[in-house]
Design a protein around this motif. Sequence first.
Motif, mmCIF file in Angstrom:
data_model
loop_
_atom_site.group_PDB
_atom_site.id
_atom_site.type_symbol
_atom_site.label_atom_id
_atom_site.label_comp_id
_atom_site.label_asym_id
_atom_site.label_seq_id
_atom_site.Cartn_x
_atom_site.Cartn_y
_atom_site.Cartn_z
ATOM 1 N N ALA A 45 -0.941 -2.632 3.946
ATOM 2 C CA ALA A 45 -0.439 -3.638 2.999
ATOM 3 C C ALA A 45 -0.836 -5.028 3.470
ATOM 4 N N TRP A 99 -2.656 0.562 -3.966
ATOM 5 C CA TRP A 99 -2.262 -0.733 -3.399
ATOM 6 C C TRP A 99 -2.037 -1.743 -4.513
ATOM 7 N N SER A 148 0.867 -1.162 0.000
ATOM 8 C CA SER A 148 0.000 0.000 0.000
ATOM 9 C C SER A 148 0.912 1.221 0.000
ATOM 10 N N CYS A 177 -4.520 -5.702 2.838
ATOM 11 C CA CYS A 177 -4.755 -6.022 1.419
ATOM 12 C C CYS A 177 -4.351 -7.467 1.126
#
Lengths: 137, 313
Positions: free
Chosen positions: B188, B101, B59, B191
């Motif tokens: 991050a 992202w 991200s 995700c």
Amino acid sequence: MATIHINCGKGNLNCSNKNSNVQSVPFKILADASANVDKYFNKCIKTTENGHSKASFRGLPLLGKNVRLPEGYLGVVLHESLKPHDEKSERNFYVTNEFSNINFWNWDKDPSDNDSITQALQWLDVANALHSPIIEE
Amino acid sequence: MAVINSLGTLEKFISNSDNTENAFYISEIPDVCKEYPCIVGIDEAGRGPVLGPMVYGTSFCPINEQMIYNKLDCADSKELNEEKRDLIFTNICKQNKTVGWAVDIISPNIISNNMLSRKKVSLNQISMDSAVGLIRAVESAGVKIAHVFVDTVGPPEKYQSYLKGLFPQFEITVSKKADSLYPVVSAASICAKVTRDHALKVWKFAEDIEATYENYGSGYPSDPVTKKFMEGHCDPVFGYPQLVRFSWSTAENALEKLAYHIDGENKEPTKKAPPVNNTSITSFFKLANKDNTEKKVPHEFFAQRCLSRDVEF
């Protein structure tokens, strides 16, 4: 040496499976049984950029190619129902399948002319040259 | 390429990708990320489990905007429940004017193939390659990278100097538990984790196996559902569907117990060189041994081609 009979056709096992799909993997599977080749293997075969085939067997990367048997040769799959205990008895094999090509697989190595199958088939040419009658001109 | 801006579009993207290969997605890059220096966070999900993909996520946003991660509630993804993670992911997607992202979905089949190749690529190497790939992708998408934060499970120093060598132009921070220390890494991590969870949920078996997420569970070897799946879905010849990482000891042990054993090049200990035949030169002058019982050995031609006579069908 014992006599070996290879039986084919009527009254024997079904021999209608022409040109069956033969996969030669670089491993010996320590079993003699049927395998779900279609479900677990055939469906996952892909073609690589250089025209070879790519697949996995138990997570191991395989690279392969299709090898055609030379003209005039036919591959057969034999089945022996009962293996005699002594070496002198006659043995009976039944043809269960025929094939004219083999999918030959290497473990993580591009197929090449050094592959044992390609090399082994060279013998057919050499044998032909060695054993055909000499015709004097 | 279709844009992922919700859980639904994420699932669609995953379902449309071939799950026996890796898949990669990068969001649209916010204009501000091309203009102002950015921080980039990198973390992974699904490193330990015996099944499903391992996902690397990143991200990024401008340094000046980094407070947005706190507003988005980005904290250690392992501390959050699934519902909360899904919600935060949806919100990250909504902030597409500020936050970008990307995810690298590493197929379990590719993990197995790499670890079981002749070179035996380690999971560490696969992980580092993925992280490097993400940084490169973010950079080539036009993001003005200033500082990269990477989470690691291994020793950070070595990893940090490795990345520093590859990207001398960026500031690099590699740290354990970076996902709880830096909100950008948290994002991050979310995700990655959300992508992995949904990848498992929409997994379509190339092998036509009727099993769903409820049947195979989280993939952690300690999960009783996963354990049961591993015991109940072993084919004696082929082992497991490609959902499973064959290179895991859990899978190897199960195969040892439930499947036919195999012999092959990969299992063979390195062969010793055949002893050199040191025939002394004087032996040729000795009287020849007239004994003709010596076994006829086929020509080398046959041995080289793996051809042998085999009456023992």
